[in-house]
Design a protein around this motif. Structure first.
Motif, PDB file in Angstrom:
ATOM      1  N   VAL A 162       0.852  -1.187   0.000  1.00 56.74           N
ATOM      2  CA  VAL A 162       0.000   0.000   0.000  1.00 56.74           C
ATOM      3  C   VAL A 162       0.891   1.240   0.000  1.00 56.74           C
ATOM      4  CG1 VAL A 162      -1.710   1.339   1.284  1.00 56.74           C
ATOM      5  CG2 VAL A 162      -1.931  -1.136   1.137  1.00 56.74           C
ATOM      6  N   ILE A 163       0.612   2.135  -0.926  1.00 59.22           N
ATOM      7  CA  ILE A 163       1.375   3.376  -1.058  1.00 59.22           C
ATOM      8  C   ILE A 163       0.513   4.526  -0.560  1.00 59.22           C
ATOM      9  CG2 ILE A 163       2.565   4.908  -2.679  1.00 59.22           C
ATOM     10  CD1 ILE A 163       2.792   2.390  -4.538  1.00 59.22           C
ATOM     11  N   LEU A 164       0.975   5.176   0.482  1.00 58.49           N
ATOM     12  CA  LEU A 164       0.244   6.289   1.086  1.00 58.49           C
ATOM     13  C   LEU A 164       1.029   7.576   0.841  1.00 58.49           C
ATOM     14  CD1 LEU A 164      -0.647   4.655   4.541  1.00 58.49           C
ATOM     15  CD2 LEU A 164      -1.985   4.625   2.429  1.00 58.49           C
ATOM     16  N   ASP A 165       0.503   8.447   0.001  1.00 58.97           N
ATOM     17  CA  ASP A 165       1.184   9.683  -0.356  1.00 58.97           C
ATOM     18  C   ASP A 165       0.608  10.838   0.455  1.00 58.97           C
ATOM     19  OD1 ASP A 165       2.723  11.605  -1.551  1.00 58.97           O
ATOM     20  OD2 ASP A 165       1.746  11.520  -3.502  1.00 58.97           O
ATOM     21  N   TYR A 178      -6.037   8.745  14.303  1.00 57.87           N
ATOM     22  CA  TYR A 178      -6.878   7.629  13.875  1.00 57.87           C
ATOM     23  C   TYR A 178      -6.241   6.918  12.681  1.00 57.87           C
ATOM     24  CZ  TYR A 178     -10.893   5.036  12.104  1.00 57.87           C
ATOM     25  OH  TYR A 178     -11.713   4.038  11.652  1.00 57.87           O
ATOM     26  N   LEU A 179      -5.778   7.709  11.717  1.00 56.92           N
ATOM     27  CA  LEU A 179      -5.152   7.102  10.544  1.00 56.92           C
ATOM     28  C   LEU A 179      -3.820   6.449  10.906  1.00 56.92           C
ATOM     29  CD1 LEU A 179      -6.007   9.724   7.773  1.00 56.92           C
ATOM     30  CD2 LEU A 179      -6.894   7.407   7.997  1.00 56.92           C
ATOM     31  N   TRP A 180      -3.106   7.002  11.881  1.00 54.58           N
ATOM     32  CA  TRP A 180      -1.884   6.335  12.346  1.00 54.58           C
ATOM     33  C   TRP A 180      -2.196   4.929  12.837  1.00 54.58           C
ATOM     34  CZ3 TRP A 180       1.334  10.269  15.743  1.00 54.58           C
ATOM     35  CH2 TRP A 180       1.788  11.315  14.914  1.00 54.58           C
ATOM     36  N   ASP A 181      -3.249   4.799  13.635  1.00 54.57           N
ATOM     37  CA  ASP A 181      -3.638   3.478  14.140  1.00 54.57           C
ATOM     38  C   ASP A 181      -4.002   2.544  12.989  1.00 54.57           C
ATOM     39  OD1 ASP A 181      -3.220   4.281  16.748  1.00 54.57           O
ATOM     40  OD2 ASP A 181      -5.325   4.770  17.124  1.00 54.57           O
ATOM     41  N   SER A 182      -4.652   3.098  11.970  1.00 54.78           N
ATOM     42  CA  SER A 182      -5.029   2.292  10.813  1.00 54.78           C
ATOM     43  C   SER A 182      -3.792   1.789  10.072  1.00 54.78           C
ATOM     44  CB  SER A 182      -5.909   3.113   9.860  1.00 54.78           C
ATOM     45  OG  SER A 182      -7.074   3.573  10.516  1.00 54.78           O
ATOM     46  N   ILE A 183      -2.786   2.646   9.950  1.00 56.48           N
ATOM     47  CA  ILE A 183      -1.547   2.265   9.270  1.00 56.48           C
ATOM     48  C   ILE A 183      -0.809   1.192  10.068  1.00 56.48           C
ATOM     49  CG2 ILE A 183       0.713   3.113   8.521  1.00 56.48           C
ATOM     50  CD1 ILE A 183      -0.729   5.850   8.003  1.00 56.48           C
ATOM     51  N   GLN A 185      -2.186  -1.004  11.911  1.00 56.35           N
ATOM     52  CA  GLN A 185      -2.936  -2.250  11.746  1.00 56.35           C
ATOM     53  C   GLN A 185      -2.587  -2.925  10.432  1.00 56.35           C
ATOM     54  OE1 GLN A 185      -4.957  -3.817  14.082  1.00 56.35           O
ATOM     55  NE2 GLN A 185      -4.707  -5.463  12.572  1.00 56.35           N
ATOM     56  N   LEU A 186      -2.340  -2.136   9.381  1.00 56.45           N
ATOM     57  CA  LEU A 186      -1.918  -2.717   8.110  1.00 56.45           C
ATOM     58  C   LEU A 186      -0.632  -3.515   8.297  1.00 56.45           C
ATOM     59  CD1 LEU A 186      -2.570   0.217   5.609  1.00 56.45           C
ATOM     60  CD2 LEU A 186      -3.922  -1.867   5.894  1.00 56.45           C
ATOM     61  N   VAL A 191       0.844  -6.294   5.682  1.00 59.93           N
ATOM     62  CA  VAL A 191       0.897  -5.451   4.484  1.00 59.93           C
ATOM     63  C   VAL A 191       2.145  -4.571   4.551  1.00 59.93           C
ATOM     64  CG1 VAL A 191      -0.276  -3.635   3.174  1.00 59.93           C
ATOM     65  CG2 VAL A 191      -1.615  -5.434   4.306  1.00 59.93           C
ATOM     66  N   THR A 192       2.834  -4.430   3.430  1.00 62.78           N
ATOM     67  CA  THR A 192       3.953  -3.496   3.324  1.00 62.78           C
ATOM     68  C   THR A 192       3.395  -2.117   3.005  1.00 62.78           C
ATOM     69  OG1 THR A 192       5.400  -5.248   2.506  1.00 62.78           O
ATOM     70  CG2 THR A 192       6.102  -2.988   2.115  1.00 62.78           C
TER      71      THR A 192
END
Length: 249
Positions: A162-165, A178-183, A185-186, A191-192
């Motif tokens: 997954v590429i997060l820009d 919240y998004l930090w926690d989601s990342i 969890q990946l 998931v890389t």
């Protein structure tokens, strides 16, 4: 040492110019491993987005190789694309479709069976707390919720990379967390994640390894802890600032 999922070898990207080509990437070589969060840092123009765009197959390289599980990503580009998910900095959701329709469309794009799409949408909507917006159109959503939908869309087909820009740029602090926690969890799911960010604190908090790019070349790659120890700093931001100061001298 685990086997690399991605190998990048002497990657170059030059853009034509009236006098001399602009070297967006000038010989990048690195490896990415399954289940790691790999942070890309650098000032504007360092090459972060160019590298992410090549890995996402949005732009071709000028020279060099990108291997996924030891095979060129161009041997079967469609098969490679089914293994990656992209969450761009600017959400590019289809505003004429509802959130549900955006997600179903993404599932169909990857040729998932309808039953699988239904299951994935239900699962991800619950995980990312999107149920109340399923039948709404993206234009009514806040920036944070648009980014959640973009992330869910990127995950609909269970990608391995997954590429997060710049996924949290401009978001309120609680949404960023919240998004930090989601990342995180990946990563737990194996998931890389490639995380391009201007927020050095974010990179330090999330990344297993940090890559600092400068003018299209790699200045260094290492863990946040080792980088701080190497430069005798307590914060990664201070390491980054010292590197940029050295470069400007």
């Amino acid at each position: 040492m685990p086997k690399p999922i991605i190998k990048i070898k002497n990657l170059k990207k030059y853009y034509p110019d009236e006098k001399t080509p602009i070297k967006a990437l000038d010989g990048i070589s690195l490896e990415l491993y399954a289940g790691e969060i790999f942070g890309l840092l650098g000032v504007n123009g360092a090459g972060k987005t160019t590298l992410s765009s090549i890995l996402a197959t949005l732009h071709p390289q000028t020279e060099g190789e990108v291997l996924f599980n030891d095979k060129s990503i161009y041997d079967d580009i469609n098969a490679y694309r089914r293994q990656i998910g992209l969450c761009p900095q600017e959400p590019n959701l289809i505003n004429d479709l509802t959130v549900r329709q955006n997600l179903v469309f993404a599932g169909r794009y990857f040729s998932l069976p309808e039953k699988t799409i239904e299951q994935r949408v239900r699962q991800l909507v619950e995980t990312y707390n999107l149920a109340k917006y399923l039948d709404s159109k993206p234009k009514i959503l806040s920036g944070g919720y648009k980014q959640r939908v973009s992330l869910v869309r990127a995950l609909i087909h269970k990608p391995k990379l997954v590429i997060l820009d710049e996924p949290t740029v401009g978001l309120d602090p609680h949404i960023r967390r919240y998004l930090w926690d989601s990342i995180k969890q990946l990563k737990q799911d194996g998931v890389t994640v490639i995380l391009t960010t201007h927020y050095i604190e974010e990179a330090e908090m999330l990344s297993d390894r940090i890559c600092i790019l400068d003018k299209g070349v790699i200045r260094l790659i290492d863990t946040p802890t080792k980088l701080k120890s190497m430069y005798q700093k307590s914060r990664l931001e201070d390491v980054f600032l010292q590197l940029m100061q050295e470069e400007s001298q």
